[in-house]
Design a protein around this motif. Structure first.
Motif, PDB file in Angstrom:
ATOM      1  N   HIS A  71      13.041 -27.182   9.804  1.00 40.99           N
ATOM      2  CA  HIS A  71      11.684 -27.466  10.308  1.00 40.99           C
ATOM      3  C   HIS A  71      11.381 -28.952  10.212  1.00 40.99           C
ATOM      4  O   HIS A  71      12.142 -29.724   9.653  1.00 40.99           O
ATOM      5  CB  HIS A  71      10.639 -26.611   9.591  1.00 40.99           C
ATOM      6  CG  HIS A  71      10.492 -26.871   8.127  1.00 40.99           C
ATOM      7  ND1 HIS A  71      11.446 -26.501   7.198  1.00 40.99           N
ATOM      8  CD2 HIS A  71       9.489 -27.450   7.417  1.00 40.99           C
ATOM      9  CE1 HIS A  71      11.026 -26.835   5.983  1.00 40.99           C
ATOM     10  NE2 HIS A  71       9.855 -27.419   6.093  1.00 40.99           N
ATOM     11  N   HIS A  73       9.068 -30.874   8.697  1.00 41.49           N
ATOM     12  CA  HIS A  73       8.562 -31.635   7.544  1.00 41.49           C
ATOM     13  C   HIS A  73       9.554 -32.726   7.156  1.00 41.49           C
ATOM     14  O   HIS A  73      10.764 -32.503   7.153  1.00 41.49           O
ATOM     15  CB  HIS A  73       8.322 -30.711   6.339  1.00 41.49           C
ATOM     16  CG  HIS A  73       7.016 -29.981   6.413  1.00 41.49           C
ATOM     17  ND1 HIS A  73       6.831 -28.730   5.885  1.00 41.49           N
ATOM     18  CD2 HIS A  73       5.825 -30.344   6.957  1.00 41.49           C
ATOM     19  CE1 HIS A  73       5.579 -28.350   6.102  1.00 41.49           C
ATOM     20  NE2 HIS A  73       4.957 -29.301   6.759  1.00 41.49           N
ATOM     21  N   ASP A  75      10.494 -33.990   4.381  1.00 41.67           N
ATOM     22  CA  ASP A  75      11.457 -33.747   3.298  1.00 41.67           C
ATOM     23  C   ASP A  75      12.639 -32.886   3.766  1.00 41.67           C
ATOM     24  O   ASP A  75      13.591 -32.674   3.007  1.00 41.67           O
ATOM     25  CB  ASP A  75      10.790 -33.155   2.043  1.00 41.67           C
ATOM     26  CG  ASP A  75      10.058 -31.853   2.308  1.00 41.67           C
ATOM     27  OD1 ASP A  75       9.615 -31.632   3.448  1.00 41.67           O
ATOM     28  OD2 ASP A  75       9.922 -31.049   1.366  1.00 41.67           O
ATOM     29  N   HIS A  76      12.622 -32.449   5.019  1.00 45.88           N
ATOM     30  CA  HIS A  76      13.762 -31.721   5.612  1.00 45.88           C
ATOM     31  C   HIS A  76      14.389 -32.497   6.779  1.00 45.88           C
ATOM     32  O   HIS A  76      15.584 -32.378   7.031  1.00 45.88           O
ATOM     33  CB  HIS A  76      13.312 -30.329   6.084  1.00 45.88           C
ATOM     34  CG  HIS A  76      12.903 -29.450   4.946  1.00 45.88           C
ATOM     35  ND1 HIS A  76      13.702 -28.445   4.446  1.00 45.88           N
ATOM     36  CD2 HIS A  76      11.800 -29.471   4.158  1.00 45.88           C
ATOM     37  CE1 HIS A  76      13.101 -27.884   3.414  1.00 45.88           C
ATOM     38  NE2 HIS A  76      11.936 -28.483   3.221  1.00 45.88           N
ATOM     39  N   HIS A 184       6.277 -20.840   8.114  1.00 46.69           N
ATOM     40  CA  HIS A 184       5.886 -21.873   7.145  1.00 46.69           C
ATOM     41  C   HIS A 184       5.076 -22.983   7.816  1.00 46.69           C
ATOM     42  O   HIS A 184       4.116 -23.489   7.265  1.00 46.69           O
ATOM     43  CB  HIS A 184       7.164 -22.407   6.502  1.00 46.69           C
ATOM     44  CG  HIS A 184       7.027 -23.697   5.780  1.00 46.69           C
ATOM     45  ND1 HIS A 184       6.302 -23.819   4.620  1.00 46.69           N
ATOM     46  CD2 HIS A 184       7.527 -24.940   6.037  1.00 46.69           C
ATOM     47  CE1 HIS A 184       6.376 -25.079   4.199  1.00 46.69           C
ATOM     48  NE2 HIS A 184       7.090 -25.772   5.050  1.00 46.69           N
ATOM     49  N   ASP A 209      11.970 -23.541   4.287  1.00 48.75           N
ATOM     50  CA  ASP A 209      10.783 -23.241   3.483  1.00 48.75           C
ATOM     51  C   ASP A 209      10.195 -21.928   3.992  1.00 48.75           C
ATOM     52  O   ASP A 209      10.008 -21.759   5.197  1.00 48.75           O
ATOM     53  CB  ASP A 209       9.753 -24.363   3.597  1.00 48.75           C
ATOM     54  CG  ASP A 209      10.164 -25.589   2.784  1.00 48.75           C
ATOM     55  OD1 ASP A 209      11.130 -25.479   1.987  1.00 48.75           O
ATOM     56  OD2 ASP A 209       9.532 -26.638   2.946  1.00 48.75           O
ATOM     57  N   HIS A 429       3.634 -22.414   1.603  1.00 53.22           N
ATOM     58  CA  HIS A 429       4.798 -21.933   0.857  1.00 53.22           C
ATOM     59  C   HIS A 429       4.517 -20.574   0.219  1.00 53.22           C
ATOM     60  O   HIS A 429       3.492 -20.407  -0.462  1.00 53.22           O
ATOM     61  CB  HIS A 429       5.155 -22.896  -0.275  1.00 53.22           C
ATOM     62  CG  HIS A 429       5.839 -24.138   0.173  1.00 53.22           C
ATOM     63  ND1 HIS A 429       7.192 -24.196   0.402  1.00 53.22           N
ATOM     64  CD2 HIS A 429       5.366 -25.371   0.444  1.00 53.22           C
ATOM     65  CE1 HIS A 429       7.516 -25.419   0.780  1.00 53.22           C
ATOM     66  NE2 HIS A 429       6.425 -26.152   0.827  1.00 53.22           N
TER      67      HIS A 429
HETATM   68 ZN   LIG Z   1       8.228 -27.580   4.610  1.00 54.32          ZN
END
Ligand SMILES: [Zn+2]
Length: 486
Positions: A71, A73, A75-76, A184, A209, A429
């Protein structure tokens, strides 16, 4: 035989998701997230990828052949431009919605990286110096706008539930994937990887996530498909959330109270998902006359761009929001809502002397226009600062939640006299019980579970619960740990 798994990020932490897989001579990456933390440490970690540059760019068949992104975000997805900068030119598979969200998000992230490098250089050689002094090599940004642009060129759309053989693999050797809805954020997916070598097949499910049921806008998560192994997130492995249902009543109550005393509602909100959810809920509350008729502002150019992507991807909407669309109503726009674009428009809000609501990024109050609104409103007890998401340790957002009597904004000490309240109901989450419920359909076939994307305490609690309830072996890998699974 089987898959060689190499954990590279989001290992015993919630940031920098990245896992390296190898099978039948092929190598792939699941996610390539940005490690977020203290500037210098983050720079070090983000420049060291799971593969060396010569492996990324190699043409001899042993190089990285594909990346799959769960996805959008940061942090991914946020280190994909770093991967490309170091030479990767292969495909990046993800959902069509995630591709469209990555466009503004990765460019925004590149802008931040450029600003960070500039900041570090200025700190080293002083504010007044123009350019680097002789003999000093300036810090280069982790990546630039051009690298972000290049990532978008390499992205390949994969629709949910459509099995896809990855580049460099065949029907009988290497990797194929199938994506399911993770529920998510808009466009988010869980990734079922099938690895084949010499007639043997290993199935590995990567949760990305995991979301929750009944969140505004997005559809509920799909059931976990069956697999031999599971890599699962554990962000809230030791927590239980409030159900999202009653959040509207709480919003209404808070807004009425603040309006009655002549204050403003200042909402630090993540530009993706949280802003759109709040806008839709405020639209409903306005229509239902459950809040006073007051001006509402989204003061974030990034959030405005992201909202456009939300408007275009109606196929990802749940039934409730699709109902608006069918009636010809724009859930993200009505006459009292304004999306401010310019800095002048943003500053003009300071001179508004009637109650209003303003949403702005960043969600943890670390940067962005929210800082100006906080600076102007934090010392007035009539105002409300409404926290809407997770606040990491050491952020200004966390200090507000903890109600420190004094905080620094733009280097200036300010007294916290405004009211602070939080709504955790919109969390994207899954909590402990929701994670256990999500994985339940896959439990029968699982040989082992790897927990990632969680702080140690959350992981420990979830590990014990999975073991107790399902009798499964659970591992919490550290960064760099390797496993062979078949
Ligand atoms: Zn995420």
């Amino acid at each position: 035989m089987g898959i060689r798994l190499h954990f590279w990020g989001a290992a015993r932490t919630v940031t920098g998701s990245s896992h390296h897989l190898e099978c039948a001579g092929r190598q792939i990456l699941l996610d390539c997230g940005l490690f977020q933390g203290r500037r210098q440490e983050a720079y070090e970690i983000n420049t060291h990828l799971a593969l060396k540059p010569e492996e990324l760019a190699s043409q001899n068949g042993t190089a990285l052949s594909a990346v799959v992104l769960s996805h959008a975000h940061i942090d991914h997805s946020g280190n994909l431009p770093g991967l490309v900068k170091q030479g990767y030119r292969g495909p990046i598979y993800t959902t069509p919605t995630t591709i469209d969200l990555c466009n503004p998000m990765l460019k925004d992230s590149a802008h931040i990286q450029e600003g960070d490098a500039d900041f570090m250089n200025r700190r080293r050689w002083g504010r007044r110096q123009i350019g680097a002094p002789p003999g000093v090599e300036p810090f280069a940004p982790l990546y630039t706008q051009e690298d972000a642009e290049q990532v978008l060129q390499q992205m390949r759309p994969v629709h949910l539930h459509e099995p896809t053989i990855l580049a460099g693999s065949t029907r009988d050797e290497g990797f194929s994937v199938s994506l399911t809805n993770a529920g998510h954020m808009l466009g988010s997916a869980c990734v079922l990887v099938e690895a084949k070598e010499k007639g043997e097949k290993t199935r590995l499910l990567f949760s990305g996530d995991v979301g929750r049921k009944n969140l505004p806008i997005i559809k509920d998560p799909d059931e976990a498909p069956s697999a031999d192994y599971l890599i699962m997130e554990s962000t809230y492995g030791n927590r239980l959330h409030q159900p999202p249902g009653p959040v509207k009543q709480k919003l209404s109550r808070l807004i009425k109270r603040v309006t009655a005393r002549g204050g403003r509602v200042i909402v630090p909100a993540f530009a993706v998902e949280r802003t759109q959810q709040l806008v839709m809920l405020l639209h409903e509350l306005t229509e239902e006359k459950q809040i006073p008729d007051l001006p509402i502002f989204v003061d974030s150019p990034l959030a405005s761009k992201i909202t456009e992507v939300f408007r275009e991807h109606t196929d990802d909407w749940d039934e409730e929001i699709s109902g608006y669309f069918k009636k010809g109503i724009d859930p993200f726009g009505w006459e009292r809502l304004r999306y401010t674009q310019t800095v002048q428009e943003s500053k003009a809000l300071n001179d508004l002397h009637v109650p209003f609501i303003v949403m702005a990024a960043s969600g943890m109050c670390e940067a962005g226009r929210i800082l100006h609104h906080l600076k102007n409103g934090i010392e007035d007890p009539r105002n409300l600062i409404l926290i809407t998401g997770y606040q990491a340790a050491n952020t200004l957002g966390r200090k507000l939640v903890d109600r420190l009597p004094e905080v620094n904004i733009f280097g200036e000490p300010m007294r916290l006299r405004a009211e602070v309240d939080s709504i955790g109901e919109l969390s994207g989450h899954a909590d402990q019980s929701e994670l256990l419920e999500w994985m339940a359909p896959a439990v029968k076939g699982l040989k082992k579970v790897f927990l990632v994307h969680g702080e140690p305490l959350a992981q420990q609690a979830l590990m014990e619960e999975i073991h107790r309830r399902y009798g499964l072996e659970v591992v919490c890998p550290a960064r760099g740990d390797r496993f062979e699974i078949s």
